[in-house]
Design a protein around this motif. Structure first.
Motif, PDB file in Angstrom:
ATOM      1  N   SER A 151      64.673   5.430  60.760  1.00 25.80           N
ATOM      2  CA  SER A 151      64.943   5.339  59.335  1.00 25.80           C
ATOM      3  C   SER A 151      66.403   5.674  59.045  1.00 25.80           C
ATOM      4  N   LEU A 152      66.940   6.659  59.761  1.00 25.95           N
ATOM      5  CA  LEU A 152      68.340   7.043  59.577  1.00 25.95           C
ATOM      6  C   LEU A 152      69.265   5.889  59.960  1.00 25.95           C
ATOM      7  N   ALA A 153      68.968   5.255  61.090  1.00 27.72           N
ATOM      8  CA  ALA A 153      69.809   4.134  61.549  1.00 27.72           C
ATOM      9  C   ALA A 153      69.784   3.001  60.532  1.00 27.72           C
ATOM     10  N   THR A 154      68.591   2.671  60.064  1.00 22.59           N
ATOM     11  CA  THR A 154      68.441   1.537  59.145  1.00 22.59           C
ATOM     12  C   THR A 154      69.130   1.824  57.813  1.00 22.59           C
ATOM     13  N   SER A 155      68.912   3.013  57.278  1.00 24.50           N
ATOM     14  CA  SER A 155      69.515   3.322  55.976  1.00 24.50           C
ATOM     15  C   SER A 155      71.033   3.469  56.105  1.00 24.50           C
TER      16      SER A 155
ATOM     17  N   GLY B  14      60.835   0.749  46.752  1.00 21.85           N
ATOM     18  CA  GLY B  14      61.154   1.325  48.065  1.00 21.85           C
ATOM     19  C   GLY B  14      61.301   0.243  49.112  1.00 21.85           C
ATOM     20  N   VAL B  15      60.672   0.451  50.255  1.00 18.86           N
ATOM     21  CA  VAL B  15      60.767  -0.492  51.380  1.00 18.86           C
ATOM     22  C   VAL B  15      59.347  -0.821  51.828  1.00 18.86           C
ATOM     23  N   ILE B  20      53.214   1.657  54.623  1.00 22.23           N
ATOM     24  CA  ILE B  20      52.160   1.355  53.644  1.00 22.23           C
ATOM     25  C   ILE B  20      50.904   0.956  54.411  1.00 22.23           C
ATOM     26  N   ALA B  21      49.823   1.658  54.122  1.00 22.37           N
ATOM     27  CA  ALA B  21      48.576   1.388  54.835  1.00 22.37           C
ATOM     28  C   ALA B  21      47.795   0.304  54.104  1.00 22.37           C
ATOM     29  N   GLU B  47      61.578  -4.140  42.640  1.00 22.08           N
ATOM     30  CA  GLU B  47      62.219  -2.870  42.971  1.00 22.08           C
ATOM     31  C   GLU B  47      62.096  -2.518  44.448  1.00 22.08           C
ATOM     32  N   VAL B  48      61.561  -3.415  45.229  1.00 23.61           N
ATOM     33  CA  VAL B  48      61.470  -3.208  46.681  1.00 23.61           C
ATOM     34  C   VAL B  48      62.728  -3.791  47.312  1.00 23.61           C
TER      35      VAL B  48
END
Lengths: 315, 167
Positions: A151-155, B14-15, B20-21, B47-48
């Motif tokens: 997540s750190l790399a991507t952000s 978000g992403v 997300i399940a 907003e994604v």
């Protein structure tokens, strides 16, 4: 022991300006070269001495000539050029001799890229994103071992691209930042779950934790013209056939292994896969920001595959 | 990824990734479906920021079964690219009401994103090869479409009968 390399251009009906640009780069690489104007001339040039290694740069419409030549000799490599319509043609990588399929539009030849390609054609030193960006480019590096570091790399990649925007460019660079983050994300997922034999049975949406020895290395940088991302895994399991299968992935049939590489390839201009079988695989993705998104999307693509198994030292 | 349900509207932010399940997606869609009676569920992804193949797979596993009548609204640019690449997005009871598209002002080198209504701003037609999207004037600046209509509207071309019925 070094071997003589001869470059033969067979690009009939291509604009003289492109031939000229390629010729200059070939000379800069220090290779002997010749231009064939017809199929007969092409065959005649290649039926000569077997002492040299040949690098053939050929138009995509002349695949038959290439296949014919492959039957006659094996000490050659080939680059296939096409006019960018469609944006990419990857079928040529199925030829054992072909290591690059490059789309060129109009008269645009990226001379630096071409020089690197020529030098890598017969070299064992095939790795490194540094080759493709200006000498003093500052790179940011990440080591991915779990979800947090991924997540750190991507952000961080997202933020690094978004921060390039001036006041009028925010919308555009946010689109580019999204693309860059998507690319990194997909390549990391591929490196963690597809390349790692220990995680082959794990679902890609499960959390992961891997050792430092199995960690994925991510590198990114921008030299003012080209933005580059590289993702390296310590497994070296990518093959030419697997790469072709991934880039040919058909979303109309399924979503699954290979989808990530296809999604990444769809978002960049140049993808270079470097493999030392059993040791490491490096994906290098390059693209240039355009003033208009439409120009970015329409830019022809290039796909290159290098394996240390297929190279030998030559000069 | 975060999700808000208000009546028959489901808004994500978000992403969209493996975070997300599937059961979370199903529960929010069920909730919106309960709220909407005979109406459709409006899904807003504007907003994604982006998605990866894991998140897309999870979403499609729920929506492509056809259990939920979904209308996408304000579809962001990244999701249009997915619609045009992945047929499964249009499987099931799916319609698209409005999309976002990039526009460019050559005088100021600015890009902006505009929301276009399918069937109003975007005519529903079989192909867009000769279609020229009109320039949009905003605050005195002229913005040209920064996309090729025949590529950008592929999702309409591939599902023309459905869009004709709902237009």
């Amino acid at each position: 022991m070094t071997t003589l390399v001869k470059v033969v251009l067979f690009l009939p009906n291509w604009r003289p300006i492109i031939l000229k640009k390629i010729s200059v780069v070939v000379r800069a690489a220090g290779y002997e070269f010749a231009v064939a104007k017809s199929s007969e001339e092409f065959s005649s040039m290649l039926s000569g001495s077997t002492a040299a290694d040949y690098l053939i740069i050929i138009d995509s419409n002349h695949q038959e000539e290439l296949k014919k030549f492959e039957k006659l000799r094996s000490n050659f490599r080939s680059v296939v050029l096409h006019n960018g319509k469609p944006k990419y043609l990857i079928g040529f990588l199925e030829n054992k001799s072909t290591f690059a399929s490059i789309g060129l539009s109009e008269a645009k030849v990226d001379t630096r890229d071409f020089l690197i390609l020529l030098r890598k054609a017969f070299a064992k030193n095939i790795f490194g994103i540094e080759k493709y960006l200006a000498r003093d480019t500052r790179f940011t590096e990440f080591v991915v071992t779990d979800e947090k570091s991924r997540s750190l790399a991507t952000s961080s990649v997202f933020n690094s691209v978004e921060s390039l925007a001036g006041p009028a460019d925010c919308v555009k660079y946010r689109q580019y930042a999204n693309r860059a983050a998507e690319i990194v994300d997909e390549l990391i997922l591929n490196a963690v779950f597809e390349s790692n034999p220990n995680l082959a049975s794990k679902n890609t949406y499960e959390p992961f934790k891997i050792s430092n020895e199995q960690s994925i290395k991510v590198k990114c940088g921008y030299d003012g013209e080209t933005y580059g991302i590289s993702v390296t895994d310590p497994f070296g399991s990518l093959s030419r056939e697997k790469l072709i299968k991934c880039v040919n992935f058909d979303f109309h049939k399924e979503i699954g292994p290979g989808a990530g590489i296809k999604l990444a390839f769809d978002r960049i201009h140049r993808m270079i896969a470097n493999v030392e079988p059993g040791v490491r695989t490096e994906f290098v993705c390059l693209f240039q920001f355009k003033s208009r998104m439409r120009l970015f999307v329409e830019e022809p693509k290039a796909l290159q595959f290098y394996s240390t198994d297929e190279s030998k030292d030559a000069s | 990824m975060e999700v808000k349900v208000e009546g028959n509207e489901v808004r994500f932010s978000g992403v969209l990734d493996e975070g997300i399940a599937q059961d979370v997606i199903e529960s929010v869609l069920k909730e919106a479906q309960k709220n909407c009676k005979d109406q459709r569920i409006l899904v807003d992804y504007s907003e994604v920021k982006r998605a990866n193949s894991c998140g897309i797979l999870t979403w499609l596993q729920v929506t492509s079964m056809g259990s939920y009548p979904i209308t996408y609204v304000n579809v962001p640019v990244w999701l249009i690219a997915q619609f045009n690449m992945i047929e499964e997005f249009m499987m099931g009871d799916i319609t698209i009401s409005s999309i976002q598209a990039p526009f460019y002002c050559p005088d100021t080198d600015e890009t902006t994103i505009l929301t276009l209504k399918v069937g109003e701003d975007i005519p529903v037609q079989e192909q867009y090869d000769d279609f020229e999207f009109p320039v949009q004037t905003i605050d005195g600046k002229e913005y040209e479409p920064d996309f090729e209509p025949s590529d950008y509207f592929l999702f309409i071309t591939f599902n023309i009968e459905r869009f004709r019925r709902t237009a």
